[in-house]
Design an enzyme around this catalytic site. Structure first.
Site: not given
Ligand code: G3I
Length: 376
Positions: A163, A278
């Site tokens: 991220e 994910e």
């Protein structure tokens, strides 16, 4: 085992044959697909299929273990490899949980997906202080040097940076994280170079979220992520692929297939691999019937996966949990408040239903959607 095109095709045909035969025997196509294991469907396309796991669930829940062995070829540690878990105080390693996950994988012939070396969301307190007051790259390097060789035999893919993008702040789109503040924007390339030293053959990834929908933030994030990749490419930084977290969210509408396609074409153009890292689905309407909820979740999963799996550089799919029993997604108190009185029989919404198996490890429509999309 090396698979050639013919053997892959024949595996796919075998799977189709099995589904058709079960359907013919009166199971119905949905039921037949639900019975097709995700692993079988994924392997027919030479993809790995995995789930995130927490060590304590793996330790104490034999049904969970059985489900993993039936459905998965890969495991992602949900917590145990992150820096905050691995080195809670300076120099004190806490890798028992991670060792257990890795041993379980080794014993059962599964792979581990290495998640995640540098993430602003999991920096131990001591390291936060160090990054803020006396930045020393050696500590970051030590973390990479500790984790990568220890699990290098069982991990092929590594989320080296997790991220790194944040929209609406800096022109280069980088998140104003403790790493960025301490070392400047070069921390990303530095960590990838170090990762290459400690894992000469591992696939080095940057993992990112929020790339699926048609809204300003996600449009910007897709653009800024591509720009980051372009910069890293131009400097020959060792980057092998990207992870698409794919936390789908029905509150945002439905996935923007064209934008995802265009984004993935660009990624393909950079010669990078892709892993869905994910996958799960946050629901928007908890008051609908369980059947309707499962259909909505399955439809969205199918739309997403059929778009992504159309690209030959996709190597695997991991869901963020296998069963609703262990999902990080919760029905919040706010949501419960919004639906006041919706469950007249007093039943309530139960859990979020955004994973392939329900809380009792029974396959839901999402499972069938995944199996059929993988098998197509
Ligand atoms: O185990 C403790 C428990 O003892 C304690 O009572 C409780 C109180 O809050 O906390 C428990 O630990 C929590 C842990 O999850 C286990 O439930 C941590 O506080 C909490 O921070 C941790 O959250 C994890 C989060 O990453 C931060 O590491 C989530 O489980 C995990 O699903 C989440 O995963 C992230 C990915 O790494 C990156 N992408 C987004 C994804 C979802 O947020």
């Amino acid at each position: 085992m090396v698979l050639n095109e013919t053997s892959i095709l024949s595996r796919r045909n075998l799977l189709r044959w099995a589904v058709t035969s079960l359907a013919f025997c009166g199971f119905g196509k949905q039921a037949a697909l639900a019975m097709a294991r995700l692993r079988t469907a994924a392997e027919a396309r030479e993809l790995f299929i995995g789930t995130a796991v927490a060590a304590d669930a793996l330790r104490r829940d034999s049904s969970f273990k059985e489900a993993i062995l039936a459905e998965c070829s890969s495991l992602t540690p949900e917590l145990s490899m992150k820096w905050a878990a691995a080195e809670p105080s300076r120099g004190r390693l806490e890798l028992t949980d991670m060792d257990e996950i890795a041993d379980f994988a080794r014993f059962n012939g599964l792979a581990v997906y290495g998640h995640a070396l540098l993430w602003h969301g999991s920096i131990p307190h001591w390291a936060e202080v160090m990054l803020r007051e006396a930045p020393d790259w050696q500590h970051v390097r030590n973390h990479i040097a500790t984790v990568m060789p220890r699990y290098g035999d069982v991990v092929r893919y590594w989320d080296v940076v997790n991220e790194p993008i944040d929209t609406g702040h800096r022109e280069d789109g980088l998140r104003d994280s403790p790493f960025l503040r301490a070392f400047g924007s070069s921390y990303i390339e530095r960590s990838l170079h170090d990762a290459r030293v400690f894992s000469p053959r591992g696939r080095l990834m940057i993992n990112e979220y929020g790339l699926e929908y048609d809204n300003q933030v996600e449009r910007d994030r897709r653009y800024l992520f591509l720009k980051l990749i372009e910069r890293l490419r131009s400097k020959n930084v060792p980057l092998d692929g990207i992870g698409l977290q794919a936390h789908l969210d029905l509150r945002k509408g439905t996935v923007f297939q064209n934008a995802i396609k265009e984004f993935l074409q660009e990624i393909e153009g950079f010669g990078l691999e892709v892993v869905v890292t994910e996958l799960d689905v946050k629901e928007a309407d908890y008051a609908a019937s369980a059947e309707q909820r499962d259909t909505t979740v399955a439809d969205e999963t199918r739309r997403y996966l059929e778009t992504v799996l159309d690209h030959a550089n996709v190597k695997g799919v991991t869901t963020w949990g296998l069963s609703d029993r262990y999902s990080w997604l919760r029905v919040t108190d706010e949501e419960l408040g919004a639906y006041k009185g919706a469950w007249k029989d007093g039943s309530g919404p139960g859990l979020n239903r955004g994973l392939p198996l329900d809380a009792m490890f029974m396959p839901k429509r999402m499972h069938a959607a995944m199996a059929s999309t993988l098998a197509d």
